[in-house]
Every structure is written in C-alpha cells, then in structure tokens.
Write an enzyme that holds these catalytic residues in place. Sequence first.
Site: not given
Length: 249
Positions: A122, A181, A118-119
């Site tokens: 981003h 998100e 997820h990071e």
Amino acid sequence: MNLLTGRKQLSLVQESELQLMGASQYKTFLAENKVLSSATSRDAAMVDRVGARISNAITKYYDSKGEGSILQGYQWEFNTVDSKEVNAWCMPGGKVVVYTGLLPVTQNETALAIVMGHEIAHAVAKHGSERMSQALVQQLGGMALEVALSEQPKQTQDLFLQSYGIGSEIGAILPWSRQQETEADQYGLIFSAMAGYDPQEAIPFWQRMTAAGGANPPEFLSTHPSDETRLRKLQQFMPEAMKYYTPRN
Ligand SMILES: [Zn+2]
C-alpha cells in the site's frame, strides 16, 4: 505515474513531504502507545525479523533492476504495539506498526509476512498519498499540504492518519478502494515471496480474517474489506508470485 504499478494517480503532495509527516506522526503514535521491545517480546522480535527480511529483499530487488527510486527516502522502522486491536499499517517512508491483536489471526510468521507485505505494498504503491491528495481536494479545497498543516493542523493530521488506514484513534474508518486492495494483494504476495515466505499462506490467512468478521468486524477488515473477489484474485496472482519464492532453509 506510479513507479511500482504504472497506474496514473492523483498526486498533489510530494512524497518527501508525506515521508516527513509520516516520520513525525509515527513518533507521536509510538509515544502514545505501549511499544513492545524485541529484546523481551518474541512477538516483537518476529515482527522485526519479518520486516527486515521484506525490506532487505525488496530493496535489493529494485536496486538490482535499476529501479531503486521506487523506495526513495525509505527509512524502515518496525514496531509492535500491545493492543487488542486487529490491525497493521505502513506510513510513507516505511514506518510500520503491527498490533498484537493481529497475531491470533495470523497465527504464524508466514501469514504475518503476508499482512506486512500487503501493508508495505500500500505504501510503496502510494495509495495513502493518493487518498491524502483526494482528501486535500475534497475537504480542504485543494490546499497545499504545508498550508493545510499550518492552518488546519488537527484536521490535516486526522486526514493523514485516515489515509494510511489508522482510523480507530480518530474514530473514522476509511476502507481502501477495491483497486488499491487488488494492487496491494498483487505486490504484497510478491514482496512476501521475495523475502522467502510462501505466498500461498495468503489464502488460509484471508479465510481466517474473514471468519473473524461478523457484527463487530476488526479494524483491519473495515479498512481491508474481504470477500470472494479477493480470494479469487489472490489465486489469480499466485503463479506470478511463486516465481519470486525460494523457501528459506
Ligand atoms: Zn489493504
């Protein structure tokens, strides 16, 4: 237009400039925090292993599709810092930090891969660059990054840290937008799956993370607000992510 998501983004800063700034801010951060060695810490070894698997898998995948420019300039580094803080982040160019305070919530290597995927999503989707561009417009009158750095170094560095979800050091927390998100969840699931981690672990992980909230939500929940919408979207993205998943032996 963003190469990964295809979305139009405000982009006033060259990715290469942000990667340079990321490398220098990363170095400063590591010097100011207690970094665990993967030779002596099982946690740090796990973070290294997950990071290597995800970065290798996505590099191979985008290269094979002729889309290697999505990861142009990336020089991956993965570090674990000894801290009670529940947090993890990725600076532009692939500079990742996991705080040991996150590990009681992830509980297992697959959930750690969900968070790191997820990071990394981003960063690759240039969400931090988007926020840094907005900050330069809103707070520094549209100044170029180079000028801002020489005229307002402290403020520019703080804006940078804030843009990448590193808030506690400067006492300012900036939540990612819902759209950011959603994109990070969508691609994060795919990245974890490509690396051989079951994306379905995202559901119990986010349930645990949400339960860790309350009156004093951890840093990670402040920058990554969680609710029913997230869980619903994760379920929605799951069939696509599962197409990329081959379990490790
Ligand atoms: Zn996020």
